[in-house]
Design an enzyme around this catalytic site. Structure first.
Site, PDB file in Angstrom:
ATOM      1  CG  ASP A  11     106.084  94.881 154.181  1.00 13.98           C
ATOM      2  OD1 ASP A  11     106.793  93.902 154.016  1.00 13.98           O
ATOM      3  OD2 ASP A  11     105.632  95.565 153.405  1.00 13.98           O
ATOM      4  CG  ASN A 174     112.590 102.134 140.792  1.00 14.06           C
ATOM      5  OD1 ASN A 174     113.719 101.435 140.113  1.00 14.06           O
ATOM      6  ND2 ASN A 174     112.330 101.435 141.831  1.00 14.06           N
ATOM      7  CG  ASP A 234     104.139  97.312 145.139  1.00 17.29           C
ATOM      8  OD1 ASP A 234     104.827  96.990 144.265  1.00 17.29           O
ATOM      9  OD2 ASP A 234     104.564  97.116 146.550  1.00 17.29           O
TER      10      ASP A 234
END
Length: 300
Positions: A11, A174, A234
């Site tokens: 990331d 979600n 996560d």
């Protein structure tokens, strides 16, 4: 052992002056590099909590011997990797402006190996972000499976989702992903949750909602100082899956997931501040009361 399928990624999290329009530019004010990838984040979270975990993922030729590789070794993650020597390990580039608006670009890189690799037969598997067809093959073979479509929701067809829903025990997503699945399938939210034994919907600061055997329970989020929400989902999955595999009931497992997610958002980076068992239990006690022993035998 809990087996997790999906991305390992690097990331790049950047703060920018603004999000530019097409054919324009912006200044990068800050850039930090973190370990990431939905499946890898979950596997790391399970390991730090003391669970046994295998990660079925894909990495590029540069991964072996890297800092990320050594970090996984330290965590004792069972790495079951498809290695693509000529590709980069999947990489996410996230740009956030001063107002908090965000734009993300994701390079699949080595993760394209999922498209052609043989899916293993797994006993207790969580399918995270990965190639939809690969997850379909995993779901069809799995003994017990949970699934979240994550950032790859747009890649799933109606046929992909129908097969997966027919073969899983737990759906975790979600509220945005639930809406996406409903749109793709052409069904209502109520009809979607009826298709799986356990449906869990995470709702950011509003906590999460669990539906099991027709009964719905809402668990509030833990109030902490949120520095960066990236990776909270996560963290929730890591806590939930670890607890559920140990024999905790669904509601207690979701509470543990809520607690583990709260640690992640206190720092930038999805694996920067994962909760170990002692820290999780202390915060659980402060939030929900004393954590009891598991109510049923371990699943692994």
């Amino acid at each position: 052992m809990i087996e997790v399928v999906g991305h390992t990624a690097v990331d790049h999290i950047c703060k920018v002056s603004h999000l530019p329009l097409p054919n324009a530019s912006a200044s990068v004010l800050e850039r930090k590099v973190f370990f990431g990838g939905g499946a890898a984040n979950i596997a790391a979270g399970i390991s730090v909590l003391g669970g046994d975990v295998a990660l079925i993922s894909a990495v590029g030729g540069e991964f072996a011997g890297s800092e990320y590789d050594r970090w996984m070794d330290k965590l004792k993650i069972d790495k079951r990797f498809f290695v693509v020597p000529t590709a980069n390990t999947a990489t996410a580039f996230m740009f956030t402006d001063p107002q908090g608006a965000q734009m993300t670009f994701f390079e699949w890189g080595a993760s394209r190996a999922f498209e052609t690799e043989q899916a293993p037969k797994l006993e207790f598997v969580h399918m995270a972000t990965a190639d939809p067809a690969f997850n379909v093959r995993v779901a069809e073979k799995a003994e017990f499976a949970s699934f979240d479509p994550g950032q790859d929701i747009h890649r799933y067809t109606r046929e992909h989702l129908q097969v997966i829903l027919e073969n899983i025990d737990i759906l975790i997503a979600n509220h945005h992903e639930y809406s996406g699945m409903c749109k793709t399938l052409g069904i209502s939210h109520a009809d979607l949750i009826k298709q799986v034994p356990i449906a869990i919907e995470t709702r950011s600061a509003e906590g999460c909602q669990i539906t099991e055997q027709g009964n719905t329970t809402t668990i509030p989020a833990v109030t902490v100082s949120c520095v960066d929400p990236t990776g909270a989902g996560d963290g929730f999955r890591a806590g939930f899956l670890t607890a559920y595999a140990e024999g905790y009931d669904t509601i207690t497992s979701a509470k543990i997931g809520t607690i583990t997610a709260s640690f992640v958002v206190e720092h930038v980076g999805c694996q920067t501040a994962l909760a170990d068992r002692a820290r999780m239990k202390d915060r659980y006690t402060d939030t929900f009361g004393k954590l009891s022993e598991p109510q049923r035998p371990r699943r692994t």
